[in-house]
Design a protein around this motif. Structure first.
Motif, mmCIF file in Angstrom:
data_model
loop_
_atom_site.group_PDB
_atom_site.id
_atom_site.type_symbol
_atom_site.label_atom_id
_atom_site.label_comp_id
_atom_site.label_asym_id
_atom_site.label_seq_id
_atom_site.Cartn_x
_atom_site.Cartn_y
_atom_site.Cartn_z
ATOM 1 N N VAL A 21 35.614 29.567 22.381
ATOM 2 C CA VAL A 21 36.073 30.872 22.859
ATOM 3 C C VAL A 21 37.365 31.247 22.140
ATOM 4 O O VAL A 21 38.280 30.429 22.020
ATOM 5 C CB VAL A 21 36.307 30.846 24.386
ATOM 6 C CG1 VAL A 21 36.847 32.189 24.866
ATOM 7 C CG2 VAL A 21 35.018 30.504 25.117
ATOM 8 N N ASN A 23 40.498 34.296 21.849
ATOM 9 C CA ASN A 23 41.116 35.374 22.609
ATOM 10 C C ASN A 23 40.945 36.735 21.944
ATOM 11 O O ASN A 23 40.998 37.771 22.608
ATOM 12 C CB ASN A 23 42.609 35.100 22.815
ATOM 13 C CG ASN A 23 42.839 33.983 23.816
ATOM 14 O OD1 ASN A 23 42.067 33.807 24.741
ATOM 15 N ND2 ASN A 23 43.910 33.225 23.613
ATOM 16 N N GLU A 127 48.052 43.253 24.747
ATOM 17 C CA GLU A 127 46.952 42.587 25.434
ATOM 18 C C GLU A 127 46.499 43.424 26.629
ATOM 19 O O GLU A 127 47.310 44.072 27.297
ATOM 20 C CB GLU A 127 47.365 41.192 25.898
ATOM 21 C CG GLU A 127 47.606 40.223 24.743
ATOM 22 C CD GLU A 127 47.883 38.822 25.237
ATOM 23 O OE1 GLU A 127 47.815 38.596 26.466
ATOM 24 O OE2 GLU A 127 48.144 37.943 24.396
ATOM 25 N N ALA A 129 45.492 42.636 29.599
ATOM 26 C CA ALA A 129 46.071 42.274 30.895
ATOM 27 C C ALA A 129 47.445 42.928 31.069
ATOM 28 O O ALA A 129 47.792 43.397 32.168
ATOM 29 C CB ALA A 129 46.177 40.758 31.030
ATOM 30 N N ILE A 222 31.986 34.142 33.026
ATOM 31 C CA ILE A 222 33.400 34.545 32.943
ATOM 32 C C ILE A 222 34.259 33.645 33.825
ATOM 33 O O ILE A 222 35.351 33.222 33.427
ATOM 34 C CB ILE A 222 33.554 36.021 33.349
ATOM 35 C CG1 ILE A 222 32.934 36.921 32.277
ATOM 36 C CG2 ILE A 222 35.028 36.382 33.567
ATOM 37 C CD1 ILE A 222 32.845 38.376 32.660
ATOM 38 N N GLU A 223 33.760 33.325 35.014
ATOM 39 C CA GLU A 223 34.510 32.440 35.915
ATOM 40 C C GLU A 223 34.674 31.049 35.308
ATOM 41 O O GLU A 223 35.743 30.423 35.404
ATOM 42 C CB GLU A 223 33.817 32.357 37.261
ATOM 43 C CG GLU A 223 34.600 31.528 38.279
ATOM 44 C CD GLU A 223 33.986 31.544 39.668
ATOM 45 O OE1 GLU A 223 34.656 31.101 40.616
ATOM 46 O OE2 GLU A 223 32.832 32.007 39.808
ATOM 47 N N LEU A 225 34.799 30.300 32.173
ATOM 48 C CA LEU A 225 35.676 30.358 31.012
ATOM 49 C C LEU A 225 37.125 30.667 31.376
ATOM 50 O O LEU A 225 38.050 30.183 30.720
ATOM 51 C CB LEU A 225 35.162 31.415 30.030
ATOM 52 C CG LEU A 225 33.829 31.109 29.349
ATOM 53 C CD1 LEU A 225 33.330 32.329 28.596
ATOM 54 C CD2 LEU A 225 33.966 29.925 28.408
ATOM 55 N N THR A 226 37.317 31.494 32.407
ATOM 56 C CA THR A 226 38.670 31.962 32.738
ATOM 57 C C THR A 226 39.203 31.420 34.049
ATOM 58 O O THR A 226 40.400 31.537 34.329
ATOM 59 C CB THR A 226 38.701 33.500 32.813
ATOM 60 O OG1 THR A 226 37.924 33.941 33.938
ATOM 61 C CG2 THR A 226 38.131 34.120 31.540
ATOM 62 N N GLY A 227 38.318 30.854 34.854
ATOM 63 C CA GLY A 227 38.735 30.350 36.158
ATOM 64 C C GLY A 227 38.701 31.392 37.254
ATOM 65 O O GLY A 227 38.987 31.089 38.419
ATOM 66 N N LYS A 228 38.339 32.641 36.903
ATOM 67 C CA LYS A 228 38.321 33.700 37.901
ATOM 68 C C LYS A 228 37.231 34.714 37.567
ATOM 69 O O LYS A 228 37.176 35.208 36.438
ATOM 70 C CB LYS A 228 39.684 34.409 37.937
ATOM 71 C CG LYS A 228 39.809 35.458 39.036
ATOM 72 C CD LYS A 228 41.206 36.064 39.021
ATOM 73 C CE LYS A 228 41.350 37.116 40.130
ATOM 74 N NZ LYS A 228 42.699 37.729 40.132
#
Length: 287
Positions: A21, A23, A127, A129, A222-223, A225-228
């Motif tokens: 993965v 960014n 970014e 976010a 997605i969860e 890979l990102t934890g959420k």
């Protein structure tokens, strides 16, 4: 989807698939150009940059992946383009796909920009976010971003859509993700790339036919890979804006390259984009 549903593993057989993965597109491109990565899903502008940087030698697009899913979301007090004068608008990355689209659209409205954040409208690459956070705080008038960030700006940031990029293209189709491979790997292992493409085609067909299940599978990935995971309202709003397709929509990619060059964000240097797309294997798989 090709990984989580096992389509790639089935088609590749004994060939081991190792995933990574990144960014952002430029990091994936560096890995491709260094030979540490054989194939990647990337946006059209990173694909163009890799092709131009290597003078047309290093990479080839073998298929499209998605079309659509990018928007200019603004504060509710912005009624039209004229209200953006003197305001600050975010994009994900200088010279990236959405950045080029934003600057080109602003120019068409008579609003100038430059790469240092000056001009009639200040474009600030950052970014996604950070864009959401600053938009919530009232520090941005808007942002041209891909999904799911556009839906998050609307649902979590209280924004509204000023431009749906689909409306700017013929038949509302323009490429946002392509499958890019190293040219030397394609030449040395066409059988493996063909197997990868078979998995990609199967994954695309499954996505087209199973929208509701697809949202669940994508969010689960997605969860992991990102934890959420992404909130259901955001997923429900974002998912239908994307078209899953194996067509790389090369006409839109070539226009994006021309727009980037006109903006001074890309120097084609006489490199012909005609050879960037290698459709041979995908045509071989067509029914």
């Amino acid at each position: 989807m090709g990984v989580s549903k096992g389509f790639f593993a089935k088609e590749l057989g004994a060939t081991k698939l190792t995933t990574q993965v990144f960014n952002a597109g430029p990091a994936a491109i560096e890995a491709l150009l260094s030979g540490s990565l054989d194939a990647s899903y990337v946006g059209p502008n990173p694909a163009i940059n890799a092709y131009v940087k290597s003078r047309g030698d290093a990479v080839r697009i073998v298929a499209g992946a998605t079309s659509g899913g990018a928007f200019l979301v603004v504060n509710t007090d912005i009624a039209g383009p004229a209200d953006l004068r003197g305001k600050q608008i975010a994009s994900p990355q200088l010279g990236g796909t959405q950045d080029v689209a934003l600057r080109t659209w602003l120019a068409a409205q008579g609003l100038g920009t430059d790469t240092s954040g000056g001009g009639d409208v200040s474009v600030v690459p950052q970014e996604n976010a950070q864009t959401l956070e600053r938009f919530r705080e009232g520090k941005l008038a808007g942002a041209w971003v891909p999904e799911p960030w556009a839906s998050r700006l609307v649902l979590e940031g209280g924004g509204k859509v000023l431009v749906d990029e689909r409306d700017l293209w013929p038949n509302k189709q323009y490429t946002t993700t392509v499958l890019l491979v190293r040219r030397d790997y394609l030449q040395q292992h066409p059988d493996r790339v063909e197997a990868l493409l078979r998995g990609h085609v199967e994954a695309t067909k499954w996505l087209q036919a199973n929208a509701e299940d697809a949202k669940t599978h994508v969010n689960a990935a997605i969860e992991r890979l990102t934890g959420k995971p992404i909130g259901k309202p955001v997923m429900d709003r974002a998912f239908p804006t994307l078209t899953f397709t194996t067509d790389p929509q090369m006409a839109s990619l070539e226009k994006s390259a021309a727009d980037a060059e006109k903006l001074g964000l890309l120097k084609l240097g006489g490199v012909n984009l005609a050879q960037l797309h290698d459709p041979a294997l995908l045509h071989k798989l067509a029914p």
